[in-house]
Design an enzyme around this catalytic site. Structure first.
Site, PDB file in Angstrom:
ATOM      1  N   SER A  66      66.419 -52.670 -10.368  1.00 23.93           N
ATOM      2  CA  SER A  66      65.571 -53.859 -10.297  1.00 23.93           C
ATOM      3  C   SER A  66      65.271 -54.325  -8.874  1.00 23.93           C
ATOM      4  O   SER A  66      66.133 -54.312  -7.999  1.00 23.93           O
ATOM      5  CB  SER A  66      66.246 -55.013 -11.047  1.00 23.93           C
ATOM      6  N   THR A  87      66.001 -58.570 -19.298  1.00 25.32           N
ATOM      7  CA  THR A  87      65.149 -57.389 -19.389  1.00 25.32           C
ATOM      8  C   THR A  87      65.648 -56.461 -20.481  1.00 25.32           C
ATOM      9  O   THR A  87      66.570 -56.799 -21.230  1.00 25.32           O
ATOM     10  CB  THR A  87      65.028 -56.698 -17.998  1.00 25.32           C
ATOM     11  N   LYS A 128      65.452 -58.684 -24.662  1.00 22.36           N
ATOM     12  CA  LYS A 128      64.471 -59.778 -24.725  1.00 22.36           C
ATOM     13  C   LYS A 128      64.365 -60.416 -26.118  1.00 22.36           C
ATOM     14  O   LYS A 128      64.162 -61.617 -26.236  1.00 22.36           O
ATOM     15  CB  LYS A 128      63.091 -59.294 -24.267  1.00 22.36           C
ATOM     16  N   ASP A 168      56.395 -62.944 -18.383  1.00 22.83           N
ATOM     17  CA  ASP A 168      55.571 -61.725 -18.273  1.00 22.83           C
ATOM     18  C   ASP A 168      54.111 -62.057 -18.563  1.00 22.83           C
ATOM     19  O   ASP A 168      53.197 -61.487 -17.959  1.00 22.83           O
ATOM     20  CB  ASP A 168      56.049 -60.660 -19.277  1.00 22.83           C
ATOM     21  N   ALA A 221      51.446 -50.811 -27.480  1.00 22.71           N
ATOM     22  CA  ALA A 221      51.724 -51.935 -28.385  1.00 22.71           C
ATOM     23  C   ALA A 221      53.188 -52.347 -28.288  1.00 22.71           C
ATOM     24  O   ALA A 221      53.752 -52.886 -29.241  1.00 22.71           O
ATOM     25  CB  ALA A 221      51.366 -51.536 -29.822  1.00 22.71           C
ATOM     26  N   GLY A 222      53.803 -52.119 -27.127  1.00 26.55           N
ATOM     27  CA  GLY A 222      55.190 -52.531 -26.915  1.00 26.55           C
ATOM     28  C   GLY A 222      55.255 -53.926 -26.298  1.00 26.55           C
ATOM     29  O   GLY A 222      54.330 -54.732 -26.463  1.00 26.55           O
ATOM     30  N   ALA A 251      55.138 -55.042 -23.110  1.00 26.55           N
ATOM     31  CA  ALA A 251      54.141 -55.390 -22.096  1.00 26.55           C
ATOM     32  C   ALA A 251      52.788 -55.658 -22.755  1.00 26.55           C
ATOM     33  O   ALA A 251      52.069 -56.586 -22.375  1.00 26.55           O
ATOM     34  CB  ALA A 251      54.026 -54.259 -21.073  1.00 26.55           C
ATOM     35  N   THR A 280      51.576 -45.099 -32.198  1.00 27.12           N
ATOM     36  CA  THR A 280      52.140 -45.451 -33.500  1.00 27.12           C
ATOM     37  C   THR A 280      51.273 -46.538 -34.135  1.00 27.12           C
ATOM     38  O   THR A 280      51.307 -47.709 -33.708  1.00 27.12           O
ATOM     39  CB  THR A 280      53.600 -45.936 -33.334  1.00 27.12           C
TER      40      THR A 280
HETATM   41  P1  NAP Z   1      57.914 -50.432 -24.739  1.00 20.81           P
HETATM   42  O1  NAP Z   1      58.044 -51.724 -25.461  1.00 20.81           O
HETATM   43  O2  NAP Z   1      58.948 -49.391 -24.901  1.00 20.81           O
HETATM   44  O3  NAP Z   1      56.469 -49.795 -25.154  1.00 20.81           O
HETATM   45  C1  NAP Z   1      56.111 -48.530 -24.683  1.00 20.81           C
HETATM   46  C2  NAP Z   1      54.682 -48.219 -25.090  1.00 20.81           C
HETATM   47  O4  NAP Z   1      54.326 -46.936 -24.543  1.00 20.81           O
HETATM   48  C3  NAP Z   1      54.462 -48.139 -26.596  1.00 20.81           C
HETATM   49  O5  NAP Z   1      53.158 -48.561 -26.905  1.00 20.81           O
HETATM   50  C4  NAP Z   1      54.608 -46.623 -26.830  1.00 20.81           C
HETATM   51  O6  NAP Z   1      53.924 -46.179 -27.984  1.00 20.81           O
HETATM   52  C5  NAP Z   1      53.950 -46.064 -25.625  1.00 20.81           C
HETATM   53  N1  NAP Z   1      54.416 -44.690 -25.355  1.00 20.81           N
HETATM   54  C6  NAP Z   1      55.623 -44.339 -24.847  1.00 20.81           C
HETATM   55  N2  NAP Z   1      55.709 -42.990 -24.777  1.00 20.81           N
HETATM   56  C7  NAP Z   1      54.530 -42.499 -25.264  1.00 20.81           C
HETATM   57  C8  NAP Z   1      54.016 -41.193 -25.452  1.00 20.81           C
HETATM   58  N3  NAP Z   1      54.720 -40.103 -25.132  1.00 20.81           N
HETATM   59  N4  NAP Z   1      52.761 -41.069 -25.965  1.00 20.81           N
HETATM   60  C9  NAP Z   1      52.032 -42.161 -26.297  1.00 20.81           C
HETATM   61  N5  NAP Z   1      52.478 -43.434 -26.146  1.00 20.81           N
HETATM   62  C10 NAP Z   1      53.711 -43.601 -25.647  1.00 20.81           C
HETATM   63  O7  NAP Z   1      57.779 -50.654 -23.163  1.00 20.81           O
HETATM   64  P2  NAP Z   1      57.220 -51.963 -22.415  1.00 20.81           P
HETATM   65  O8  NAP Z   1      58.331 -52.891 -22.156  1.00 20.81           O
HETATM   66  O9  NAP Z   1      56.009 -52.438 -23.128  1.00 20.81           O
HETATM   67  O10 NAP Z   1      56.828 -51.311 -21.000  1.00 20.81           O
HETATM   68  C11 NAP Z   1      55.699 -50.462 -20.872  1.00 20.81           C
HETATM   69  C12 NAP Z   1      55.446 -50.214 -19.384  1.00 20.81           C
HETATM   70  O11 NAP Z   1      55.106 -51.451 -18.760  1.00 20.81           O
HETATM   71  C13 NAP Z   1      56.666 -49.664 -18.639  1.00 20.81           C
HETATM   72  O12 NAP Z   1      56.246 -48.680 -17.762  1.00 20.81           O
HETATM   73  C14 NAP Z   1      57.179 -50.864 -17.870  1.00 20.81           C
HETATM   74  O13 NAP Z   1      57.797 -50.507 -16.659  1.00 20.81           O
HETATM   75  C15 NAP Z   1      55.885 -51.622 -17.602  1.00 20.81           C
HETATM   76  N6  NAP Z   1      56.100 -53.080 -17.422  1.00 20.81           N
HETATM   77  C16 NAP Z   1      55.696 -53.627 -16.239  1.00 20.81           C
HETATM   78  C17 NAP Z   1      55.900 -54.977 -16.034  1.00 20.81           C
HETATM   79  C18 NAP Z   1      55.473 -55.595 -14.728  1.00 20.81           C
HETATM   80  O14 NAP Z   1      55.965 -56.677 -14.378  1.00 20.81           O
HETATM   81  N7  NAP Z   1      54.559 -54.979 -13.997  1.00 20.81           N
HETATM   82  C19 NAP Z   1      56.482 -55.771 -17.026  1.00 20.81           C
HETATM   83  C20 NAP Z   1      56.860 -55.167 -18.228  1.00 20.81           C
HETATM   84  C21 NAP Z   1      56.670 -53.809 -18.412  1.00 20.81           C
HETATM   85  P3  NAP Z   1      54.638 -46.158 -29.437  1.00 20.81           P
HETATM   86  O15 NAP Z   1      54.493 -47.549 -29.974  1.00 20.81           O
HETATM   87  O16 NAP Z   1      53.862 -45.144 -30.167  1.00 20.81           O
HETATM   88  O17 NAP Z   1      56.076 -45.768 -29.209  1.00 20.81           O
END
Ligand code: NAP
Length: 280
Positions: free
Chosen positions: A18, A65, A69, A105, A132-133, A135, A156
């Site tokens: 972090s 984090t 969450k 966020d 759709a996670g 973020a 998904t």
């Molecule tokens: P998360 O809840 O795990 O969601 C991950 C997303 O990516 C889901 O939509 C997932 O799809 C998709 N995904 C993962 N692997 C995949 C693959 N092989 N093919 C297709 N889709 C795939 O993660 P999150 O917390 O939303 O974070 C997502 C990104 O945002 C990360 O890189 C994180 O570092 C970044 N982030 C940045 C900030 C910032 O402050 N800038 C804040 C939060 C997050 P499925 O639903 O199909 O699994």
């Protein structure tokens, strides 16, 4: 008499990567606040008891984090409107002896977009959100709050459908991307694809509407392949670092007070840290 040291922390698993300590400790120093921000690596088994006793553990609050969450959402006695809307808490603070929860966020996502791509919100703005996670939840919520039409594309399907239903957006399969890009004013990547160490995001930007803004919430690397391709095609681009920086101010004000600013100096410090750790 010296002011009592106020302590805040990041609770997650893992947390070693972090950059939040750099951000908060920079602001404490700049604002002359007797405060410190630490890392607390807590397993899902350890987190609830630790968070419930945050004050007794010596903390005025902290960030939450992955993967805590949703657990933080359940533990908080009261939550801000954004946390209620997205169903996740990433900021905790102790207020009147109670554990309070918020979601920053959401604020970070939109403040970064406003700052880096002023005027993005054209009349009838249409946004395509990939993912759709967690973020994506913040992004879709804020874009809908601003009145944008939102199309969600996710691997998904049920996750995209659930998110779309929650915020009156539309869910699509990956195959719909090309058609959606043709009328998009904003494309946002909220998947983890393209992040250092993960698979690449494969998307053809050829059909993307001229003038569309491209936003990637990923900030390691600072310029993802998506942003590079968009820049080379003449689109305005927004990286994810500003989202991280802008979300941090919300918690800082709750724990330490003051008026923390996202300065070019702070951004340069984090950029240097990212470059140093990703080129090793
Ligand atoms: P998360 O809840 O795990 O969601 C991950 C997303 O990516 C889901 O939509 C997932 O799809 C998709 N995904 C993962 N692997 C995949 C693959 N092989 N093919 C297709 N889709 C795939 O993660 P999150 O917390 O939303 O974070 C997502 C990104 O945002 C990360 O890189 C994180 O570092 C970044 N982030 C940045 C900030 C910032 O402050 N800038 C804040 C939060 C997050 P499925 O639903 O199909 O699994």
């Amino acid at each position: 008499m010296a002011a009592e040291l106020r302590r805040a922390c990041l609770m997650g698993h893992p947390v070693a990567h972090s950059r939040s300590p750099i951000i908060h400790n920079y602001w404490c120093k700049r604002l002359g606040i007797a405060g410190v921000y630490e890392l607390k690596d807590l397993t899902p088994e350890e987190f609830p008891a630790f968070a419930r006793a945050l004050g007794k553990n010596g903390y005025v609050g902290g960030n939450v984090t992955v993967p805590h969450k949703e657990a933080a959402f359940r533990l908080a006695s009261a939550r801000d409107a954004a946390a209620e809307a997205v169903g996740a808490v990433n900021v905790l603070w102790v207020g009147d002896g109670r554990l309070m929860g918020g979601n920053s966020d959401t604020h970070g996502f939109i403040a970064n977009l406003d700052e880096r791509a002023p005027g993005w919100q054209v009349p009838g703005c249409r946004a395509v959100v990939l993912g759709a996670g967690g973020a994506a939840r913040s992004a879709v919520y804020m874009l809908r709050e601003r009145g944008a039409e939102v199309d969600i594309v996710n691997r998904t399907a049920p996750r995209a459908q659930e998110l779309a239903a929650r915020f009156h957006a539309r869910a699509h399969a990956m195959e719909a991307s090309a058609r959606l890009l043709a009328s998009a004013d904003l494309l946002v990547n909220c998947t983890s694809l393209g992040m250092a160490g993960k698979e690449a995001l494969r998307i053809d930007l050829t059909p993307l509407k001229r003038g569309a803004v491209v936003y990637d919430v990923i900030y390691v690397p600072l310029e993802t392949a998506l942003l590079r391709a968009a820049r080379e095609r003449g689109h305005r681009t927004v990286d994810g670092l500003g989202m991280l920086l802008h979300q941090a101010g919300y918690g800082f004000r709750k724990w330490f007070g003051g008026s923390p600013q996202v300065t070019p100096e702070l951004r340069a410090m984090i950029e240097a840290d990212i470059v140093a750790k990703t080129t090793k």
